[in-house]
Structures are given as structure tokens and as C-alpha cells.
Design a protein around this motif. Structure first.
Motif, PDB file in Angstrom:
ATOM      1  N   LEU A   1      14.466  76.879  44.508  1.00  0.00           N
ATOM      2  CA  LEU A   1      15.339  77.393  43.740  1.00  0.00           C
ATOM      3  C   LEU A   1      16.686  77.139  43.352  1.00  0.00           C
ATOM      4  CD1 LEU A   1      13.303  80.976  44.219  1.00  0.00           C
ATOM      5  CD2 LEU A   1      13.317  79.642  42.120  1.00  0.00           C
ATOM      6  N   PRO A   2      17.508  77.175  44.421  1.00  0.00           N
ATOM      7  CA  PRO A   2      18.899  76.585  44.419  1.00  0.00           C
ATOM      8  C   PRO A   2      19.004  75.244  43.732  1.00  0.00           C
ATOM      9  CG  PRO A   2      18.448  77.335  46.683  1.00  0.00           C
ATOM     10  CD  PRO A   2      17.157  77.267  46.015  1.00  0.00           C
ATOM     11  N   ILE A   3      17.860  74.424  43.899  1.00  0.00           N
ATOM     12  CA  ILE A   3      17.939  73.130  42.906  1.00  0.00           C
ATOM     13  C   ILE A   3      17.699  73.019  41.724  1.00  0.00           C
ATOM     14  CG2 ILE A   3      17.011  70.876  43.042  1.00  0.00           C
ATOM     15  CD1 ILE A   3      18.723  71.609  45.679  1.00  0.00           C
ATOM     16  N   LEU A   4      16.749  74.079  41.109  1.00  0.00           N
ATOM     17  CA  LEU A   4      16.706  74.338  39.899  1.00  0.00           C
ATOM     18  C   LEU A   4      17.962  74.833  39.189  1.00  0.00           C
ATOM     19  CD1 LEU A   4      13.042  75.961  39.988  1.00  0.00           C
ATOM     20  CD2 LEU A   4      13.657  73.718  39.256  1.00  0.00           C
ATOM     21  N   ALA A   5      18.709  75.624  40.066  1.00  0.00           N
ATOM     22  CA  ALA A   5      19.909  76.043  39.452  1.00  0.00           C
ATOM     23  C   ALA A   5      20.935  74.760  38.985  1.00  0.00           C
ATOM     24  CB  ALA A   5      20.855  76.912  40.205  1.00  0.00           C
ATOM     25  N   LEU A   6      20.770  73.720  39.930  1.00  0.00           N
ATOM     26  CA  LEU A   6      21.654  72.513  39.720  1.00  0.00           C
ATOM     27  C   LEU A   6      21.345  71.977  38.464  1.00  0.00           C
ATOM     28  CD1 LEU A   6      21.678  71.112  43.213  1.00  0.00           C
ATOM     29  CD2 LEU A   6      23.471  72.115  41.810  1.00  0.00           C
ATOM     30  N   LEU A   7      20.097  72.138  37.926  1.00  0.00           N
ATOM     31  CA  LEU A   7      19.313  71.483  36.647  1.00  0.00           C
ATOM     32  C   LEU A   7      19.962  72.009  35.472  1.00  0.00           C
ATOM     33  CD1 LEU A   7      15.618  71.500  37.220  1.00  0.00           C
ATOM     34  CD2 LEU A   7      17.480  69.570  37.529  1.00  0.00           C
ATOM     35  N   MET A   8      20.975  73.138  35.693  1.00  0.00           N
ATOM     36  CA  MET A   8      21.714  73.755  34.568  1.00  0.00           C
ATOM     37  C   MET A   8      23.168  72.758  34.360  1.00  0.00           C
ATOM     38  SD  MET A   8      19.651  75.638  33.339  1.00  0.00           S
ATOM     39  CE  MET A   8      20.786  76.601  32.136  1.00  0.00           C
ATOM     40  N   VAL A   9      23.462  72.065  35.228  1.00  0.00           N
ATOM     41  CA  VAL A   9      24.494  71.097  35.427  1.00  0.00           C
ATOM     42  C   VAL A   9      24.339  70.298  34.206  1.00  0.00           C
ATOM     43  CG1 VAL A   9      25.990  69.387  36.492  1.00  0.00           C
ATOM     44  CG2 VAL A   9      25.046  71.203  37.781  1.00  0.00           C
TER      45      VAL A   9
ATOM     46  N   THR B   1      17.901  50.620  27.492  1.00  0.00           N
ATOM     47  CA  THR B   1      18.842  51.684  27.869  1.00  0.00           C
ATOM     48  C   THR B   1      18.598  52.261  29.237  1.00  0.00           C
ATOM     49  OG1 THR B   1      18.883  52.028  25.282  1.00  0.00           O
ATOM     50  CG2 THR B   1      19.723  53.842  26.961  1.00  0.00           C
ATOM     51  N   LEU B   2      19.834  52.447  29.802  1.00  0.00           N
ATOM     52  CA  LEU B   2      19.743  53.314  31.184  1.00  0.00           C
ATOM     53  C   LEU B   2      20.545  54.343  30.992  1.00  0.00           C
ATOM     54  CD1 LEU B   2      20.687  49.908  33.510  1.00  0.00           C
ATOM     55  CD2 LEU B   2      18.384  50.853  32.774  1.00  0.00           C
ATOM     56  N   TRP B   3      20.134  55.180  31.802  1.00  0.00           N
ATOM     57  CA  TRP B   3      21.132  56.594  32.129  1.00  0.00           C
ATOM     58  C   TRP B   3      21.368  56.153  33.530  1.00  0.00           C
ATOM     59  CZ3 TRP B   3      22.163  60.536  28.882  1.00  0.00           C
ATOM     60  CH2 TRP B   3      21.216  60.378  27.579  1.00  0.00           C
ATOM     61  N   ARG B   4      22.606  56.237  33.687  1.00  0.00           N
ATOM     62  CA  ARG B   4      23.353  56.076  34.896  1.00  0.00           C
ATOM     63  C   ARG B   4      24.728  56.597  35.394  1.00  0.00           C
ATOM     64  NH1 ARG B   4      27.750  54.855  32.636  1.00  0.00           N
ATOM     65  NH2 ARG B   4      28.260  52.939  31.848  1.00  0.00           N
ATOM     66  N   SER B   5      24.962  57.058  36.541  1.00  0.00           N
ATOM     67  CA  SER B   5      26.014  57.653  37.048  1.00  0.00           C
ATOM     68  C   SER B   5      27.383  56.573  37.217  1.00  0.00           C
ATOM     69  CB  SER B   5      25.906  58.366  38.137  1.00  0.00           C
ATOM     70  OG  SER B   5      25.445  57.584  39.389  1.00  0.00           O
ATOM     71  N   HIS B   6      27.085  55.457  37.577  1.00  0.00           N
ATOM     72  CA  HIS B   6      28.010  54.365  37.651  1.00  0.00           C
ATOM     73  C   HIS B   6      27.545  53.137  36.715  1.00  0.00           C
ATOM     74  CE1 HIS B   6      28.121  56.870  41.281  1.00  0.00           C
ATOM     75  NE2 HIS B   6      29.482  56.377  41.465  1.00  0.00           N
ATOM     76  N   SER B   7      28.656  52.438  36.274  1.00  0.00           N
ATOM     77  CA  SER B   7      28.401  51.099  35.510  1.00  0.00           C
ATOM     78  C   SER B   7      27.718  50.266  36.176  1.00  0.00           C
ATOM     79  CB  SER B   7      29.366  50.733  34.808  1.00  0.00           C
ATOM     80  OG  SER B   7      29.438  49.537  34.159  1.00  0.00           O
ATOM     81  N   LEU B   8      26.753  49.305  35.801  1.00  0.00           N
ATOM     82  CA  LEU B   8      26.224  48.400  36.595  1.00  0.00           C
ATOM     83  C   LEU B   8      26.788  47.153  36.073  1.00  0.00           C
ATOM     84  CD1 LEU B   8      22.547  49.000  36.687  1.00  0.00           C
ATOM     85  CD2 LEU B   8      23.950  49.812  38.153  1.00  0.00           C
ATOM     86  N   SER B   9      27.861  47.163  35.181  1.00  0.00           N
ATOM     87  CA  SER B   9      28.282  45.890  34.683  1.00  0.00           C
ATOM     88  C   SER B   9      30.331  45.919  34.739  1.00  0.00           C
ATOM     89  CB  SER B   9      28.002  45.437  33.396  1.00  0.00           C
ATOM     90  OG  SER B   9      28.381  46.580  32.309  1.00  0.00           O
ATOM     91  N   GLY B  10      30.341  47.078  35.159  1.00  0.00           N
ATOM     92  CA  GLY B  10      32.142  47.287  34.970  1.00  0.00           C
ATOM     93  C   GLY B  10      32.758  47.085  36.328  1.00  0.00           C
ATOM     94  N   ALA B  11      33.557  47.909  36.528  1.00  0.00           N
ATOM     95  CA  ALA B  11      34.696  47.800  37.889  1.00  0.00           C
ATOM     96  C   ALA B  11      33.727  48.110  39.157  1.00  0.00           C
ATOM     97  CB  ALA B  11      35.647  48.746  37.737  1.00  0.00           C
ATOM     98  N   ALA B  12      34.209  47.699  40.352  1.00  0.00           N
ATOM     99  CA  ALA B  12      33.721  47.850  41.723  1.00  0.00           C
ATOM    100  C   ALA B  12      33.709  49.436  41.984  1.00  0.00           C
ATOM    101  CB  ALA B  12      34.444  47.069  42.824  1.00  0.00           C
TER     102      ALA B  12
ATOM    103  N   ALA C   1      13.493  59.730  29.791  1.00  0.00           N
ATOM    104  CA  ALA C   1      14.267  59.240  30.661  1.00  0.00           C
ATOM    105  C   ALA C   1      15.650  60.123  31.137  1.00  0.00           C
ATOM    106  CB  ALA C   1      14.791  57.916  30.245  1.00  0.00           C
ATOM    107  N   GLU C   2      16.129  60.592  29.929  1.00  0.00           N
ATOM    108  CA  GLU C   2      17.431  61.644  30.261  1.00  0.00           C
ATOM    109  C   GLU C   2      16.959  62.819  31.069  1.00  0.00           C
ATOM    110  OE1 GLU C   2      20.766  64.267  28.004  1.00  0.00           O
ATOM    111  OE2 GLU C   2      19.249  63.144  26.749  1.00  0.00           O
ATOM    112  N   GLU C   3      15.770  63.453  31.026  1.00  0.00           N
ATOM    113  CA  GLU C   3      15.481  64.259  31.839  1.00  0.00           C
ATOM    114  C   GLU C   3      15.261  63.951  33.227  1.00  0.00           C
ATOM    115  OE1 GLU C   3      12.998  67.920  29.894  1.00  0.00           O
ATOM    116  OE2 GLU C   3      12.020  66.034  29.437  1.00  0.00           O
ATOM    117  N   TYR C   4      14.778  62.691  33.481  1.00  0.00           N
ATOM    118  CA  TYR C   4      14.279  62.026  34.938  1.00  0.00           C
ATOM    119  C   TYR C   4      15.803  61.860  35.495  1.00  0.00           C
ATOM    120  CZ  TYR C   4       9.309  61.942  35.113  1.00  0.00           C
ATOM    121  OH  TYR C   4       8.029  62.189  35.305  1.00  0.00           O
ATOM    122  N   TYR C   5      16.908  61.449  34.682  1.00  0.00           N
ATOM    123  CA  TYR C   5      18.126  61.138  35.275  1.00  0.00           C
ATOM    124  C   TYR C   5      18.659  62.507  35.639  1.00  0.00           C
ATOM    125  CZ  TYR C   5      23.094  60.251  34.842  1.00  0.00           C
ATOM    126  OH  TYR C   5      24.710  60.077  35.336  1.00  0.00           O
TER     127      TYR C   5
END
Length: 323
Positions: free
Chosen positions: A3-11, A28-39, A57-61
């Protein structure tokens, strides 16, 4: 925990996408950090989550982000969800974007145009993660998937040639697949099943109905007539590497329906068991008894065929993050 985790899905973090590909096209990738940019110093884990047949894919992300938040690892994890599109499935395709016919993406088949297979795409993602300049503190990569994505991951774990080139360990988490890639012609006896405790009510024997299901051991279900990416991996190498790879199977405790429209009911799948949970229990015991595999099993309590229940719940968090 769920239940607390489901609340996080609202983020609702800002949408972040990136293209990865070759001369033949891109995915196309959904990602939290670029795979081709800075370190990205401080990133210690990569968590790839492969979508199911709905190709959402967006929901899975976002579900992967929720799982990462639940583990308290959001600052140390790069989250990635690739999108394997299908025009026939209703996806909008950009100019130059790769697409797949039917479910070919789940087993490493080539895109409609060009030679790039869906497993080549994961190889490319892992190659980007393998850069010690871009990810200097990376300690492991986790490739996970649910349902059709679980099939994708289980087969990729068996046949990929990329893991040997990685400078960090790779783990695989296959949740609720509808079918599995078997390494020989053996299947569980008719009417028998196995438990999560390593006990089976029957033996693994040559498939009892092979005469009526002559393709039961062909790829994607078995070793014969491998196609796409899998054709480039020898039977000898697959037999040697898959039992040694770090693989966890997650099964929903309630994923037992036989009337689910998305359940594979071909004779090749029925040869593996009547429903997803039993197919998973049988295959886990098959790998343990026939190949002495050091694979792991998690049961997701209260979960049916639901990616968010599995990966945002305790079984998925434990499998991916060890917590």
C-alpha cells in the motif's frame, strides 16, 4: 509494504526518454539517467525492467521507480525501461524507430527493418552501462521483466553473449512468464507438478505427447531450430552458461488462472504445465534437478498476474535489491 508503494505510483517525475540504436534504427528508452551523456558517479546499480505484451514501457518505468524508492535505492540506481514497439499493436512509430511483428521481440527476433534484434538492444544498453567513465561506481546490473517481459528475460539470460564482456555482475529476474526456454527434450510427467520446496510429484521424462505436439521443443520453448539472436549462440555455450547465471524466478501466488486470455495455451506451453505458477515451479525444479542450477525462486504473496504487485511488493524488491 504494497500500500505505501502504491502511493509512490502517484509520483509523476518528468518524462525522460532517450534513443539507443544502430545504423538500422533506434529504440526509445525511458530512463532516469542518460546512457550517453555525462558521468554518473554514485550510481551503483542498473535496473532494467522489460514491459509485457501491452508494451506499456512508461508504466513499467514508473513501477520500476516505485520499486527503487521502496528499496531506498533511488539515489544509487539508474532505472531503464526500453519500448519494443509494434505498429500492428497500435504503437506510434517515429521515423527511424525500430518495430517488431507480433511477439518476436520477446525472443530476440530481428526488427521489421534491418538486422537488429530485441536482444541486440539489451546488449547495447549493457554496453553503455559497461563504461567505467560514465558509470564509475556501478556494481551490478539487474535485467528484469514481467509476463511477456519475463519470457524475454529468461531467454535472454540463457542465450546472451554480452554478460561475459561486462566488468560487473549481471542478474536476471523473470516474473510470471507464460512459457520457458527448456534446454532439452525433458518435461514433467503428465499430471505431476512441483513445489517451491524442491519436491516434485513426478519425474522429468521425454515429453509424453510429443507425437501430437511435434514442435514442443522448438525455439521459443526449446533448443531446436533457434532463430534470431539465439541462433548465434551455440547449444554447447547455452548449456554451459545458463545454469551458472544468476537467475531469479518470481511467481505470483495467485497467478493460477487457466482461462486468462493472455495465457499461452499452445500445446508447446501446455507441455510445461497448466498455468503460469505451476509452469514456473516446474521449470525452477527442472533447472535444479537436471542441471544443478544455482537459480532462485520467490513467491509474490497476494499477487496474480500483475507487474506492479510483483515489483512494487516485497518479492520484487527482494529479488532486485536484495532487501
Amino acid at each position: 509494504m504494497l500500500l505505501p508503494i502504491l502511493a509512490l505510483l502517484m509520483v509523476n517525475p518528468p518524462a525522460q526518454t532517450e534513443h539507443i540504436g544502430s545504423a538500422y534504427g533506434f529504440v526509445t528508452l525511458w530512463r532516469s539517467h542518460s546512457l550517453s551523456g555525462a558521468a554518473h558517479p554514485g550510481v551503483e546499480r542498473a535496473f532494467l525492467l522489460i514491459h509485457g505484451a501491452g508494451r506499456n514501457a512508461e508504466e513499467y518505468y514508473r513501477w520500476a521507480l516505485a520499486s527503487t524508492m521502496a528499496a531506498g535505492e533511488i539515489e544509487k540506481t539508474v532505472v531503464i525501461a526500453p519500448h519494443f514497439k509494434s505498429r500492428a499493436g497500435g504503437d506510434s512509430i517515429e521515423v527511424g524507430e525500430l518495430e517488431w511483428n507480433g511477439g518476436g521481440w520477446t525472443s530476440g527476433e530481428p526488427a521489421v527493418v534491418g538486422r537488429t534484434t530485441s536482444y541486440d538492444v539489451i546488449d547495447q544498453i549493457l554496453e553503455s552501462l559497461n563504461s567505467s567513465e560514465r558509470f564509475p561506481d556501478l556494481k551490478e546490473v539487474v535485467v528484469a521483466g514481467h509476463s511477456a517481459g519475463g519470457q524475454f528475460v529468461q531467454r535472454y539470460a540463457a542465450v546472451n553473449r554480452m554478460e561475459a564482456r561486462m566488468h560487473v555482475p549481471v542478474r536476471y529476474v523473470a516474473a510470471n512468464p507464460s512459457s520457458y526456454f527448456y534446454l532439452n527434450e525433458m518435461r514433467m510427467q503428465l499430471g505431476a507438478t512441483c513445489s517451491e520446496n524442491g519436491r516434485c510429484s513426478g519425474k522429468f521424462v521425454k515429453y509424453w505427447d510429443a507425437a501430437n505436439c511435434t514442435t514442443y521443443n522448438q525455439y521459443r520453448y526449446g533448443m531446436e531450430k533457434r532463430t534470431g539472436y539465439a541462433a548465434g549462440s551455440s547449444e554447447e555455450n547455452i548449456l554451459e552458461q545458463y545454469p551458472r547465471r544468476n537467475v531469479t524466478y518470481i511467481l505470483g501466488a495467485l497467478d493460477t488462472r487457466t482461462d486468462d486470455s493472455s495465457l499461452d495455451r499452445s500445446c508447446r506451453a501446455i507441455a510445461q504445465g497448466p498455468n503460469r505458477k505451476e509452469r514456473g515451479l516446474i521449470f525452477f525444479n527442472y533447472m535444479k534437478t537436471q542441471f544443478n542450477a544455482a537459480h532462485s525462486l520467490e513467491i509474490a504473496p497476494g499477487c496474480g498476474h500483475s507487474a506492479v504487485c510483483v515489483f512494487a511488493g516485497p518479492a520484487g524488491v527482494k529479488a532486485v535489491f536484495g532487501k
